[in-house]
Enzyme design. Structure first.
Site, short mmCIF file in Angstrom:
data_model
loop_
_atom_site.label_atom_id
_atom_site.label_comp_id
_atom_site.label_asym_id
_atom_site.label_seq_id
_atom_site.Cartn_x
_atom_site.Cartn_y
_atom_site.Cartn_z
N HIS A 63 46.72 38.78 28.46
CA HIS A 63 46.06 39.85 27.63
C HIS A 63 44.92 40.11 28.40
O HIS A 63 44.41 41.15 28.75
CB HIS A 63 45.99 39.48 26.19
CG HIS A 63 45.32 40.55 25.47
ND1 HIS A 63 45.24 40.57 24.01
CD2 HIS A 63 44.48 41.67 25.68
CE1 HIS A 63 44.55 41.69 23.67
NE2 HIS A 63 44.08 42.28 24.80
N GLU A 117 40.92 46.50 30.48
CA GLU A 117 40.18 44.81 30.38
C GLU A 117 39.27 44.72 31.36
O GLU A 117 38.14 44.04 31.01
CB GLU A 117 41.61 44.02 30.81
CG GLU A 117 42.55 43.79 29.83
CD GLU A 117 42.04 43.17 28.26
OE1 GLU A 117 41.38 42.28 28.21
OE2 GLU A 117 42.25 43.99 27.31
N HIS A 121 35.79 43.96 29.75
CA HIS A 121 35.60 42.51 29.85
C HIS A 121 34.97 42.07 31.13
O HIS A 121 34.07 41.50 31.25
CB HIS A 121 36.44 41.89 29.34
CG HIS A 121 37.05 41.95 27.91
ND1 HIS A 121 36.50 41.46 26.93
CD2 HIS A 121 38.40 42.65 27.42
CE1 HIS A 121 37.33 41.82 25.55
NE2 HIS A 121 38.25 42.47 26.06
#
Ligand code: U2P
Length: 228
Positions: A63, A117, A121
């Site tokens: 993920h 992502e 992040h």
């Protein structure tokens, strides 16, 4: 001070600045490396869409690799100037499709997921890794964790059976040496099922560590490991 002295002082200043400007301290405390079970992602009332390359393998998929603070909060979207650039990870795309498959709808190749992502992040860990290293490190961590094999070795299989949460946690702890966080979601019949596994990683993004803080538990003591 003569001209030579001035040049000397200037040079020293440049070196000093270089040390601190080009290698900023990391601005987070650790990473959560988060893996998701596709059977649980898909077995909800929202359902899922397979990637354009077809149904992913029955394996945990990545993920994300999420910078976090010891207090439990996390930074996000740290650098709008560092956009996702697929040309930087072209050598990793086939491995990303296999190990970091998208399951969101509508079906797509996966670039949207990886872009999300990275921007949410990855940009918060740029002090320690660039875009290529971010994705490469995550792929290496997945190989190193080998979660499905660890669970199967303990008789925990994705067969729609119900398993004891502590048994799952301990199997992973014995397998990788560190306690994971387990997150559940609910299938349409409201059964709690194994959805995501959180493993903590040091700020270099390469070594598993004991979690400074575990994600808040969302699982009852018996949980389903759904088929995929
Ligand atoms: O939990 C819902 C979403 O919040 C983001 N999240 C959660 C925990 C954490 O430690 N860090 C974090 O970022 C995730 O968002 P996503 O990357 O999926 O957009 C998680 O799905």
């Amino acid at each position: 001070m003569g001209a030579k002295g001035c040049v000397n002082v200037l040079l020293k200043l440049l070196v000093f600045q270089g040390l601190f400007v080009s290698r900023p301290q990391e601005d987070f405390d650790f990473f959560y490396f988060v893996l998701q079970w596709p059977g649980a992602y898909c077995d909800t009332s929202r359902a899922c869409c397979y990637p354009t390359s077809g149904k992913p393998a029955a394996d945990f998929g990545i993920h994300g690799l999420w910078p976090n603070y010891n207090g439990g909060s996390w930074p996000s979207n740290c650098d709008p100037d560092s956009q996702f650039d697929r040309s930087q990870i072209s050598d990793l795309v086939s491995s990303l499709k296999k190990n970091w498959p998208t399951l969101s709808c509508p079906s797509n190749e996966g670039f949207n997921f990886w872009e999300h992502e990275w921007e949410k992040h990855g940009t918060c860990s740029e002090s320690v890794m660039d875009q290529h290293e971010y994705f490469e490190n995550a792929l290496k961590l997945k190989q190193k964790a080998n979660l499905l094999q660890i669970l199967k070795n303990s008789g925990i299989n994705p067969d729609d059976g119900f398993y004891n949460l502590d048994k799952i946690t301990n199997a992973i702890k014995d397998g990788i040496g560190f306690t994971p966080g387990i997150e559940c979601n609910k299938d349409p019949e409201r059964n709690a099922q194994l959805h995501q596994i959180y493993i903590c990683v040091d700020t270099s993004g390469t070594e598993f560590i004991e979690c400074p803080v575990l994600p808040r538990g969302s699982c009852p003591s018996q949980i389903q490991f759904s088929k995929f």
